[in-house]
Scaffold this active site. Sequence first.
Site, PDB file in Angstrom:
ATOM      1  N   LYS A 121      82.910   9.273  57.270  1.00  0.00           N
ATOM      2  CA  LYS A 121      81.994   8.467  56.468  1.00  0.00           C
ATOM      3  C   LYS A 121      82.323   8.685  54.987  1.00  0.00           C
ATOM      4  CE  LYS A 121      77.178   7.034  56.689  1.00  0.00           C
ATOM      5  NZ  LYS A 121      75.990   7.022  57.515  1.00  0.00           N
ATOM      6  N   GLU A 172      63.293   5.436  68.710  1.00  0.00           N
ATOM      7  CA  GLU A 172      61.879   5.247  68.377  1.00  0.00           C
ATOM      8  C   GLU A 172      61.012   5.243  69.624  1.00  0.00           C
ATOM      9  OE1 GLU A 172      64.387   3.509  67.087  1.00  0.00           O
ATOM     10  OE2 GLU A 172      64.262   3.883  64.934  1.00  0.00           O
ATOM     11  N   ARG A 214      60.293  -1.169  67.542  1.00  0.00           N
ATOM     12  CA  ARG A 214      61.076  -0.879  68.745  1.00  0.00           C
ATOM     13  C   ARG A 214      60.292  -0.016  69.727  1.00  0.00           C
ATOM     14  NH1 ARG A 214      67.366  -0.153  68.596  1.00  0.00           N
ATOM     15  NH2 ARG A 214      67.095  -2.312  68.044  1.00  0.00           N
TER      16      ARG A 214
HETATM   17  C1  TPP Z   1      66.311   1.051  65.345  1.00  0.00           C
HETATM   18  C2  TPP Z   1      66.779   1.636  64.046  1.00  0.00           C
HETATM   19  N1  TPP Z   1      66.316   2.828  63.636  1.00  0.00           N
HETATM   20  C3  TPP Z   1      66.726   3.354  62.479  1.00  0.00           C
HETATM   21  C4  TPP Z   1      67.630   2.706  61.688  1.00  0.00           C
HETATM   22  C5  TPP Z   1      68.027   3.260  60.341  1.00  0.00           C
HETATM   23  N2  TPP Z   1      69.461   3.543  60.278  1.00  0.00           N
HETATM   24  C6  TPP Z   1      70.322   2.718  59.671  1.00  0.00           C
HETATM   25  S1  TPP Z   1      71.899   3.238  59.757  1.00  0.00           S
HETATM   26  C7  TPP Z   1      71.443   4.612  60.590  1.00  0.00           C
HETATM   27  C8  TPP Z   1      72.478   5.604  60.989  1.00  0.00           C
HETATM   28  C9  TPP Z   1      73.473   4.997  61.874  1.00  0.00           C
HETATM   29  O1  TPP Z   1      74.404   5.964  62.216  1.00  0.00           O
HETATM   30  P1  TPP Z   1      75.765   5.530  62.887  1.00  0.00           P
HETATM   31  O2  TPP Z   1      75.524   4.518  63.932  1.00  0.00           O
HETATM   32  O3  TPP Z   1      76.477   6.765  63.291  1.00  0.00           O
HETATM   33  O4  TPP Z   1      76.542   4.785  61.712  1.00  0.00           O
HETATM   34  P2  TPP Z   1      77.172   5.386  60.369  1.00  0.00           P
HETATM   35  O5  TPP Z   1      76.204   5.063  59.275  1.00  0.00           O
HETATM   36  O6  TPP Z   1      77.378   6.857  60.549  1.00  0.00           O
HETATM   37  O7  TPP Z   1      78.447   4.655  60.204  1.00  0.00           O
HETATM   38  C10 TPP Z   1      70.064   4.644  60.799  1.00  0.00           C
HETATM   39  C11 TPP Z   1      69.333   5.738  61.464  1.00  0.00           C
HETATM   40  C12 TPP Z   1      68.082   1.458  62.146  1.00  0.00           C
HETATM   41  N3  TPP Z   1      68.948   0.731  61.433  1.00  0.00           N
HETATM   42  N4  TPP Z   1      67.655   0.952  63.313  1.00  0.00           N
END
Ligand code: TPP
Length: 643
Positions: free
Chosen positions: A290, A376, A404
């Site tokens: 990242k 969630e 959700r």
């Molecule tokens: C249902 C839901 N819960 C929380 C989030 C907030 N959120 C956005 S990006 C993220 C992290 C995602 O991690 P990953 O899939 O590993 O992607 P990265 O950012 O590491 O590339 C979160 C928790 C979301 N987008 N959707």
Amino acid sequence: MSSDRPATPLLDAVQSPADLKRLSDAQLRQLADELRAETISAVSETGGHLGAGLGVVELTVAIHAVFDTPRDRLIWDVSHQCYPHKILTGRRDRIRTLRQKDGLSGFTKRSESPYDPFGAAHSSTSISAALGFKVAHDLGGTPDPALGDAIAVIGDGSMSAGMAFEAMNNAGHLGKRMFVVLNDNEMSIAPPTGALSSYLSRLYSEEPLQDLKAAAKGALSLLPPPLQDAAHRAKDMLKHTMVGGTLFEELGFKYVGPIDGHDMDQLLAVMRTVHHRANEPILIHVITKKGKGYRPAEMAADKGHATAKFDVLTGKQKKAPSNAPSYTKVFAEALVKAGEADDKIVAVTAAMPDGTGLNLFAERFPKRCFDVGIAEQHGVTFSAALAAGGLKPFCAMYSTFLQRGYDQVVHDVALQGLPVRFAIDRAGLVGADGATHAGSFDIAYLANLPGMVVMAAADEAELVHMVATAAAHDDGPSAFRFPRGEGEGVDMPERGVPLEIGKGRMIQQGARVAILSFGTRLGEVMKASEALSARGITPTVADARFAKPLDRDLILTLAADHEALITIEEGAVGGFGSHVAQLLADAGVFDAGFKFRAMVLPDSFIDHANPADMYAAAGLNAADIEAKVLAVLGLGQVGAKRA
Ligand SMILES: Cc1ncc(C[n+]2csc(CCOP(=O)(O)OP(=O)(O)O)c2C)c(N)n1
């Protein structure tokens, strides 16, 4: 173009992904470097999600070089990593409008481009969507453009959600050719938690990437020029790269990986191979970093997940100084205090420890704070059982993400009358993240549940009292909502004092018209009230505090003492105003022609802009309130366009 923009000769020649097909592998490597520089430069001007996009630059180039988008449906999970994709797919000329009013969305959006076949922003939907496209293809769906392959790119954080596994279970069963790229950067927003994360780490700690890199290169060198003997290459590649992934194999996927997601040679070879050979669901496990390639992002604790505008050379973010503490911080500090006074208080977040402020609670009470991952649904049911087990759980979620877990709120919490305390952050319109993140619906979806207490804080001092109210309310579930951003700058109480459940407060006694506010529009109501006073009309103003139970006495008294009543809230129709209307109707108040108006969010999804512009678009600012009052009193044209 300004001179401090990076030189991007190859990227300048790319109008669409089709142009990538003419480039050599060496040129694709260079293109990735230019794409990274352009992404950094653009986000430095707009702010937004940076780290995730930088981590998938090579992956973005490789997928577009090998697959045939937009015919092949490429679906980015969450899609906060889609900026490089947008730059390559005909939107470079608008990339510096990202997340601004009338500009590009920070997420994929169907209405924006055929290269965004499926909108996202909430996580873990991509595999379901890819499977849907695949089945539509097989059953003769004929959208424009015609359907080809389906590819989902999903992060390791998003992979931890139940929905991703539901989709894999289904895809494995159907057994159709489709592609899931697991973009594993060992990060969610915060470091990921849970057993899946440990499992993924084991997959590549057992088999050093370097060896695989050598294997991939070795396989390549055996081959004649590209595409002459793809089958032979495929066999070698698959043999060398399949080292684990039992979990995915058990779900019915072929597993390839782990591969180095920043090594173009390896990526291109694997993508070409799977593209050529796959005839069943295939999971390609790609290891990325990242924030890759931009030191300030790589070094940041969240690896540059989201950023304000910044200086490219130093990485220093340009943030306006704030006058008041954020609601999130006020909530978190109040919860820590409540936790000090009561050791039964525990806290639950779904992968948002920083966003919800629970990182503060976790620091103070590490054993009483639970990050359940992007889960969630589980988080809500887990909280329900914590409550049934005699604890006092605060389930802290953004309004939009709690959606959700809705069935769990109904079935596990409300139906059983369990005292889960929902701390609902980002209530109302949220600005640059746009419609996908708007907290518009929670009042409606909570206030209709029997036994649920629903509060909204009018300012940050009220929020402190609502934390205390929720902590003290042990008879059933409760929720309190508060917006994104800074408070009003009001004096803060030393300690929260529980409010009387279902009682509002008078703010100002006036005449003729009463405004009953629920939440932080109270500030705009007071501005409108000042303007109206200058015209000789001083409205009565009250803060409802509760949408459920309603303050029946207050509402009926306001109705009895005024010609008209106006409610206002930062939520969609079906919420506070609808409950007040129901009460007035049931009490027969309308029988004599009483005037009532409910100011709510419009029945449309409001695109990203700054919050003030969004509230202007929604018609919920001071000028709109003033116009509404004048109109309801029959006074008026002056500025009354929305009344
Ligand atoms: C249902 C839901 N819960 C929380 C989030 C907030 N959120 C956005 S990006 C993220 C992290 C995602 O991690 P990953 O899939 O590993 O992607 P990265 O950012 O590491 O590339 C979160 C928790 C979301 N987008 N959707």
